[in-house]
Write a protein that holds these residues in place. Structure first.
Motif, PDB file in Angstrom:
ATOM      1  N   VAL A 212       0.984  -1.385  -0.283  1.00  0.00           N
ATOM      2  CA  VAL A 212       0.386  -0.293  -0.175  1.00  0.00           C
ATOM      3  C   VAL A 212       0.821   1.302   0.119  1.00  0.00           C
ATOM      4  O   VAL A 212       0.741   2.209  -0.966  1.00  0.00           O
ATOM      5  N   ALA A 213       1.726   1.049   0.814  1.00  0.00           N
ATOM      6  CA  ALA A 213       2.497   2.918   1.382  1.00  0.00           C
ATOM      7  C   ALA A 213       3.408   3.109   0.238  1.00  0.00           C
ATOM      8  O   ALA A 213       3.461   4.541  -0.641  1.00  0.00           O
ATOM      9  N   LEU A 214       4.011   2.106  -0.611  1.00  0.00           N
ATOM     10  CA  LEU A 214       4.609   2.460  -2.168  1.00  0.00           C
ATOM     11  C   LEU A 214       3.943   2.437  -2.932  1.00  0.00           C
ATOM     12  O   LEU A 214       4.168   3.376  -4.364  1.00  0.00           O
ATOM     13  N   LEU A 225      -3.181   4.547 -11.175  1.00  0.00           N
ATOM     14  CA  LEU A 225      -3.062   3.707 -10.877  1.00  0.00           C
ATOM     15  C   LEU A 225      -4.826   3.241 -11.253  1.00  0.00           C
ATOM     16  O   LEU A 225      -4.921   1.757 -10.724  1.00  0.00           O
ATOM     17  N   GLY A 226      -5.621   3.998 -11.152  1.00  0.00           N
ATOM     18  CA  GLY A 226      -6.956   3.568 -11.366  1.00  0.00           C
ATOM     19  C   GLY A 226      -7.575   3.252  -9.900  1.00  0.00           C
ATOM     20  O   GLY A 226      -6.686   3.616  -8.738  1.00  0.00           O
ATOM     21  N   GLU A 227      -8.613   2.654 -10.077  1.00  0.00           N
ATOM     22  CA  GLU A 227      -9.206   2.395  -8.296  1.00  0.00           C
ATOM     23  C   GLU A 227      -9.091   1.474  -7.631  1.00  0.00           C
ATOM     24  O   GLU A 227      -8.897   0.623  -8.227  1.00  0.00           O
ATOM     25  N   LEU A 228      -8.571   1.805  -5.739  1.00  0.00           N
ATOM     26  CA  LEU A 228      -7.785   0.622  -5.407  1.00  0.00           C
ATOM     27  C   LEU A 228      -8.234   0.619  -4.444  1.00  0.00           C
ATOM     28  O   LEU A 228      -8.786   1.577  -4.471  1.00  0.00           O
ATOM     29  N   HIS A 229      -8.207  -0.736  -3.867  1.00  0.00           N
ATOM     30  CA  HIS A 229      -8.733  -0.655  -1.993  1.00  0.00           C
ATOM     31  C   HIS A 229      -7.812  -2.010  -1.398  1.00  0.00           C
ATOM     32  O   HIS A 229      -7.181  -2.624  -2.052  1.00  0.00           O
ATOM     33  N   LEU A 230      -8.060  -1.643  -0.452  1.00  0.00           N
ATOM     34  CA  LEU A 230      -6.993  -2.475   0.912  1.00  0.00           C
ATOM     35  C   LEU A 230      -8.247  -4.013   0.750  1.00  0.00           C
ATOM     36  O   LEU A 230      -9.039  -3.927   0.824  1.00  0.00           O
ATOM     37  N   VAL A 231      -7.617  -5.025   0.656  1.00  0.00           N
ATOM     38  CA  VAL A 231      -7.932  -5.694   0.957  1.00  0.00           C
ATOM     39  C   VAL A 231      -8.315  -6.130   2.679  1.00  0.00           C
ATOM     40  O   VAL A 231      -9.433  -7.059   2.880  1.00  0.00           O
ATOM     41  N   SER A 232      -7.574  -5.973   3.266  1.00  0.00           N
ATOM     42  CA  SER A 232      -8.495  -5.874   4.673  1.00  0.00           C
ATOM     43  C   SER A 232      -9.475  -5.187   4.950  1.00  0.00           C
ATOM     44  O   SER A 232     -10.386  -5.708   5.972  1.00  0.00           O
TER      45      SER A 232
END
Length: 343
Positions: A212-214, A225-232
């Motif tokens: 996530v951080a990088l 990078l478009g739409e991103l979500h966290l697995v958690s």
């Protein structure tokens, strides 16, 4: 490339040479990618086998400095000096500039000129297209310092766009299975996201916490990078049939069990060796590398017109032997501590 007017210039290896902590420029009194803490370091890129914390002063591209701060903290060096690509500075009379290496965001070759001679320390580099970083720029030189990560004829990397299409074809064929894509968290992860987007994938992509951080830093530095979500923060059912980016180590970890029966993919130049993929239990090997393959490596060395080739890490002996067979002067520097991060 040396002209008669400067033929009496001292050999490069009398003032630029390997030491236990990296490559040292004696007249400039600085190190390139040192493996221990030094007073003055020039850093080619942000991978931890090249960029370490604790130096007194660091010269690097602005992107590499930002990456180091995310990885090690804002105070990971006594001072930072960003150098824009192509900008030249003088360090104790030694001319230094950084030119793109095409490896990851911010990666650079260090071009050093002194006493009529030019040396290029390339760090890690690639010639293939990558929408997440500036492309490699060739610099003719007297001495070219090269990596040899994939310095065997068997290594011929696929185009990243082709491997992205392979991933999307698998998604279409297995719509009920989550696709876990193992990719190193700095450079490879972000590149894979971008090439999948360029291949037409516009759905959310899910991120393991370790990437996530990088990935957020890449976005802050202008890489879309478009739409991103966290697995958690996402229910496993919502990710079914989607793409999850994770570090390669997570593919066989307990973490992956939440996805039921996922398709495991691994984006790496090492996936050219089929046995390695089978050994790791990889269902979908993706031959994508952030290093030059064998043809690109030889092409680059020839195009630099360098009188000497110094090999820093990887398949050093194989490359030195081959270059000798075609009449090129080459030697291995036998530096330790490089190539430790996942490809």
């Amino acid at each position: 490339m040396t002209s008669p007017a400067i033929s009496s210039a001292p050999p490069v290896d009398t003032w630029l040479y390997p030491v236990g902590s990296g490559i040292y420029c004696e007249p400039g009194d600085f190190y390139i990618d040192p493996g221990r803490k030094v007073d003055r370091a020039v850093i080619t890129h942000g991978h931890s086998d090249h960029a370490r914390a604790g130096h007194g002063a660091v010269l690097a591209t602005a992107e590499t400095i930002a990456i180091m701060k995310v990885r090690y903290g804002d105070d990971c060096a006594g001072a930072f000096q960003p150098l824009a690509p192509g900008e030249t500075i003088s360090i104790n009379g030694v001319s230094v500039r950084l030119v793109p290496a095409g490896h990851i965001l911010g990666s650079a070759q260090v071009v050093i000129e002194w006493a009529g001679r030019r040396a290029v320390i390339s760090g890690d580099y690639k010639r293939a297209s990558d929408p997440t970083c500036a492309p490699f720029e060739l610099v003719p030189c007297d001495v070219f310092v090269t990596e040899a990560t994939f310095a065997l004829p068997v290594f011929r990397h696929e185009k990243a766009a082709h491997e992205a299409e392979k991933l999307l074809a698998s998604l279409a064929a297995e719509p009920d299975r989550t696709h876990l894509v193992g990719a190193y968290n700095l450079g490879k992860c972000q590149r894979m996201i971008r090439v999948v987007r360029d291949a037409g994938y516009d759905k959310p992509i899910y991120l393991h916490g370790a990437v996530v951080a990088l990935t957020e830093l890449y976005q802050q530095l202008g890489i879309d990078l478009g739409e991103l979500h966290l697995v958690s923060e996402t229910d496993a059912k919502a990710m079914r049939g989607g793409i999850v980016m994770c570090p390669p180590s997570a593919l066989g970890d307990r973490w992956s069990r939440r996805f039921g029966d996922p398709v495991t993919a691994f984006a790496s130049g090492w996936m050219r060796v089929r046995g390695r993929g089978r050994q790791l239990g990889i269902e979908l090997p993706l031959v994508v590398s952030d290093h030059v393959d064998w043809p690109e490596l030889i092409q680059t060395i020839i195009e630099t017109e360098a009188e000497e080739i110094w090999v820093t890490h990887g398949r050093e002996d194989a490359l030195v032997h081959y270059l000798g067979s075609i009449g090129r002067k080459a030697r291995a520097l036998a530096l330790v501590g490089y190539g430790e991060e996942a490809e």
